[in-house]
Design an enzyme around this catalytic site. Structure first.
Site, PDB file in Angstrom:
ATOM      1  CG  HIS A 143      35.617  45.357  38.744  1.00 43.18           C
ATOM      2  ND1 HIS A 143      34.510  45.593  38.840  1.00 43.18           N
ATOM      3  CD2 HIS A 143      35.853  43.944  38.449  1.00 43.18           C
ATOM      4  CE1 HIS A 143      33.675  44.798  38.705  1.00 43.18           C
ATOM      5  NE2 HIS A 143      34.204  43.457  38.399  1.00 43.18           N
ATOM      6  CG  ASP A 183      32.324  40.884  33.806  1.00 43.29           C
ATOM      7  OD1 ASP A 183      33.274  40.450  33.439  1.00 43.29           O
ATOM      8  OD2 ASP A 183      32.043  40.994  35.063  1.00 43.29           O
ATOM      9  CG  HIS A 185      31.766  40.808  38.597  1.00 49.60           C
ATOM     10  ND1 HIS A 185      32.139  40.001  38.049  1.00 49.60           N
ATOM     11  CD2 HIS A 185      31.302  40.075  39.970  1.00 49.60           C
ATOM     12  CE1 HIS A 185      32.410  38.853  38.673  1.00 49.60           C
ATOM     13  NE2 HIS A 185      31.974  39.049  40.188  1.00 49.60           N
ATOM     14  CG  ASP A 276      32.288  37.359  34.944  1.00 50.59           C
ATOM     15  OD1 ASP A 276      31.548  37.783  34.137  1.00 50.59           O
ATOM     16  OD2 ASP A 276      33.116  38.142  35.563  1.00 50.59           O
TER      17      ASP A 276
HETATM   18  C1  X5A Z   1      36.683  41.429  35.995  1.00 45.78           C
HETATM   19  C2  X5A Z   1      35.867  40.516  36.854  1.00 45.78           C
HETATM   20  C3  X5A Z   1      35.806  40.013  39.353  1.00 45.78           C
HETATM   21  C4  X5A Z   1      36.360  40.366  40.675  1.00 45.78           C
HETATM   22  C5  X5A Z   1      35.806  39.486  41.710  1.00 45.78           C
HETATM   23  C6  X5A Z   1      36.375  39.763  43.037  1.00 45.78           C
HETATM   24  N1  X5A Z   1      36.257  40.772  38.447  1.00 45.78           N
HETATM   25  N2  X5A Z   1      35.643  38.895  44.146  1.00 45.78           N
HETATM   26  O1  X5A Z   1      35.274  39.620  36.678  1.00 45.78           O
HETATM   27 ZN    ZN Z   2      33.242  39.700  36.150  1.00 40.64          ZN
END
Ligand code: X5A
Ligand code: ZN
Length: 400
Positions: A143, A183, A185, A276
């Site tokens: 991110h 991941d 996200h 995740d």
């Molecule tokens: C690296 C990662 C997740 C951020 C979530 C914030 N970040 N709500 O999995």
């Molecule tokens: Zn993530």
């Protein structure tokens, strides 16, 4: 006397360093991205005798000049200094200006070690000193934008390593890099860093929920295909909802990622390996099993002569991430044939997403232009595991 080394044995790098555990919330408050994550993975691998079969490496700090390949000087300066005494009174206030970020006295060192570790193992794999590697690092990276920490990420570890190989080690012959970001996200930072760059094919598969899932907005949409010389070299597979699992991911592998990887023919594959999207993750709401991850990885080993670097990103259920990394380590070690089975069909929405992605990208990748056979598209709702308040998994029918 030591047994002579079997020349067919895979040399797998395994990087872990306790110093990356010193990055933690300043007040001891609980947080999903905590030091126990990498400890749990390392303990699991140790209990299974994995380190003895790998080349174990300790972390080393990234040099500023390599970080500067993707980050601005002001960002580097902030991360370098944030843990120093002079910042003691400002750390909380500065962290609060970012989205989902904390800092403490160990943050700077951990961030430099995480980035340096990925650079280090990537160089060794590119050189051929290692066949493949797993970097068990934190804080995560995907991110992080060139001028901004966000989403638990300080430096963009994988992006730094990719740029390092391309710009600082041209003699190693790495000209095309496939980054697979599994991941849960969207890897917004990595996408932006290589958006106009055809030397890096960025593939991200993530929950999107029509733009409402973190990091939210349009960035993770399948319409984001890259720009200029990089057009066609950015591929997003945005899930419409949670509960996606092995069958959904493998359908995308077979019908999007693998055909593209085949024609792109990367020199190395860097995996932004968050866990995740694993079953029971508290943030992801998806359900990939360790067997699913092992198949996803195995199918990538056929490219780039097996040169694969896995880098930890997210993943917040300690048991799930430990078991998933273990399954992946066994694949890289080519331990034995994978055992397991996938009991369910992909969601109907999965076929819809696959068709949208293929349609969007078919002008760049002719392998995606052929229509999918009607019979694969005709599946309805399906059972998926959901956890109750006691932590039991039940199968419930979901239809989207
Ligand atoms: C690296 C990662 C997740 C951020 C979530 C914030 N970040 N709500 O999995
Ligand atoms: Zn993530």
């Amino acid at each position: 006397m030591e047994a002579p080394e079997d020349p067919r044995r895979r040399r797998v790098g395994l990087l872990y360093d306790e110093r990356m555990c010193r990055h933690a919330t300043p007040d001891g408050e609980s947080h999903p991205e905590n030091p126990e994550r990498i400890r749990a993975i390392w303990l699991k691998l140790e209990s299974e005798g994995i380190p003895q079969r790998c080349v174990v490496l300790r972390a080393k700090e990234a040099e500023d000049k390599y970080i500067a390949l993707v980050h601005t000087q002001s960002h580097i300066k902030l991360i370098r200094n944030i843990s120093s005494k002079e910042f003691d009174s400002q750390r909380l206030r500065i962290a609060s200006k970012f989205n989902s970020i904390y800092f403490n006295k160990g943050s700077s060192e951990a961030a430099y070690l995480a980035a340096g570790s990925v650079v280090e193992v990537s160089e060794k794999v590119a050189k051929g000193d290692l066949d493949s590697a797993i970097a068990i690092v934190r804080p995560p990276g995907h991110h992080a934008e060139s001028d901004e920490a966000m989403g638990f990420c300080l430096f963009n570890n994988v992006a730094i390593a990719a740029n390092f190989l391309l710009n600082e080690r041209p003699e190693l012959g790495i000209r095309k890099i496939l980054i697979v970001d599994w991941d849960v996200h969207h890897g917004n930072g990595t996408q932006n860093m290589f958006y106009k760059d055809p030397r890096v094919l960025f593939f991200s598969i993530h929950r999107f929920d029509f733009g409402s899932f973190y990091p939210a907005g349009d960035g993770g949409s399948y319409c984001m295909v890259g720009e200029g010389a990089g057009a066609g070299y950015n591929i997003n597979v945005p899930w419409e909802h949670g509960q996606c699992g092995d069958a959904d991911y493998l359908a995308v592998w077979d019908h999007v990622l693998l055909p593209v990887a085949e024609s792109y023919n990367p020199d190395i594959i860097l995996i932004s390996a968050g866990f995740d999207a694993a079953v029971r993750d508290p943030l992801g709401g998806c359900c990939i099993t360790p067997y699913g991850y092992s198949l996803m990885l195995k199918k990538l080993m056929g490219f780039a002569q097996g040169k694969i670097v896995m880098t930890l990103e997210g993943g917040y259920n300690l048991n799930s991430i430990a078991n998933s990394v273990l399954a992946c380590a066994k694949v890289l070690l080519e331990e034995k044939p994978l055992v397991g089975s996938i009991e369910v069909q992909p969601f109907e929405s999965t076929w819809r997403v696959i068709q949208e992605v293929r349609h969007e990208l078919k002008t760049f990748w002719p392998a995606l232009a052929v229509e999918l056979p009607q019979n694969v598209l005709a599946s309805n709702g399906r059972p998926c595991p959901v956890e109750d308040a006691h932590g039991w998994l039940w199968f419930k029918f979901a239809d989207f």
